[in-house]
Design a protein around this motif. Structure first.
Motif: not given
Ligand SMILES: [Zn+2]
Length: 369
Positions: A138-148
């Motif tokens: 469908v699509t992809f999202d880019c989050w504000p930060f990477n995994p902790d």
């Protein structure tokens, strides 16, 4: 233009590190929600539970419904709220991790990924890829930060399916090929800037690591042994590839890989992300007018040697017509396409010609070995 590099806060890799998960989670919170499927739970559940118990954590276990959909994101997010979870931990493959990452962002809690296979670079990235219930991209999202935290137990990965490990090499092999193209075209990376020198070197190191150690690592994983080659390739598949693609750039290889997900014949074969991207790499090599012929052949030969698909037949597309692939060409030439991250204009015809040329090249190189 500014340069931006994004990365996880802490990356841990090694044989047996899963038993230390609780100690690391304790740095972030008290009530981890752990998302996994039943197969993964059977494999690593006792180790994870014992580790959390020793660290004094209250584990909330949730079983994954099977696909990275918007509905699954909402369901797991609601369970995290109800349980007052303060860490979202994905344990398993890319789809589980992608949902766990979204839940961490939605609920404003810590984000931890624990890949049990090295089949793609999702664990380190700040992105989630979404599918519908019928498994269409469908699509992809880019989050504000990477995994902790990203924690990879190499013995768990080496015990896993060889095919997933090889698919991870397909995803990782694309990183330099696409980063180089995007860098030449001055394209913006997923992090929202131009690549740093570090990102370019990481992408190149990823590529060189695979070509040097990929075949050895595949043989070792077939025996379920953890060797320096396996450690190097796990790092390439998970860390170097993740850092490289996000802070370097993407181009045609991933566009083709993502669009093949929506072709029914490919779906029927149940191809993994890295396998589709592997054919996308060959397509991109055939699209680029500056590509050195020897280098092109050596990349295709490496893909063949480790068992990645380089022909239509291996994608379950034997005898496919140009008309059947027209939608892929149109999407590649359309607005927002990753194919625009090349230093030359890409049309639908260019992409379709490159796909047929890739299939012919793949068949030709297969006959040579
Ligand atoms: Zn990928």
């Amino acid at each position: 233009m500014k340069k931006v590099l994004i990365a996880p806060r802490k990356y841990i890799q090694g044989r047996g590190v899963l038993s230390e998960l609780g100690d690391y989670l304790k740095l972030l919170g008290q009530r981890p929600l752990v998302l996994w499927d039943s197969v993964v739970k059977d494999l690593v559940g006792p180790t994870v539970e014992a580790s959390c118990r020793r660290a004094g954590l209250e584990l909330v276990a949730v079983e994954f419904a099977g696909e990275a959909t918007a509905a699954e994101r909402a369901r797991v997010g609601a369970l995290a709220s109800q349980a007052h979870a303060d860490i979202s931990v994905g344990v398993g493959g890319g789809k589980v991790l992608d949902v766990a990452k979204a839940v961490a962002v939605d609920n404003r809690i810590a984000m931890v990924t624990v890949p049990t296979i090295a089949s793609n670079d999702s664990p380190t990235s700040a992105a989630s890829v979404w599918y519908d219930e019928q498994h269409n991209f469908v699509t992809f999202d880019c989050w504000p930060f990477n995994p902790d935290i990203v924690l990879v137990d190499t013995q768990v990965v080496a015990n896993g399916p060889v095919r997933a490990f090889v698919a991870g090499m397909g995803d990782a092999l694309s990183t330099w090929v696409e980063t180089e193209a995007a860098h030449k075209s001055r394209a913006q990376n997923i992090a929202g800037g131009r690549p740093t020198q570090a990102a370019l070197m990481i992408a190149r190191l990823c590529f060189e690591t695979l070509l040097e150690h990929g075949l050895d690592a595949k043989r070792d994983v077939e025996l379920h042994v953890v060797t320096p080659a396996v450690e190097k390739v796990v790092e390439a598949n998970v860390l170097l590839s993740g850092l490289g693609f996000e802070s370097g750039g993407l181009a045609t290889a991933h566009m083709i890989g993502n669009l093949l997900s929506n072709v029914p014949a490919c779906q029927a074969k149940g191809l993994m992300h890295g396998e589709k991207v592997a054919f996308g790499i060959v397509t991109q090599l055939c699209l680029d007018d500056e590509m050195d012929a020897d280098e092109k052949a050596s990349i295709v030969d490496f893909e063949i040697a480790i068992g990645l698909p380089v022909t239509f037949a291996e994608l379950n597309l034997a005898g496919v017509t140009r008309a059947q692939l027209q939608a892929i060409g149109d999407a590649c030439a359309g607005p927002g396409s990753l194919c625009h991250n090349h230093p030359f204009k890409v049309t639908a015809d260019d992409v379709l010609d490159a796909m047929f040329a890739a299939d012919a090249l793949g068949r030709h190189r297969q006959e040579m070995v």
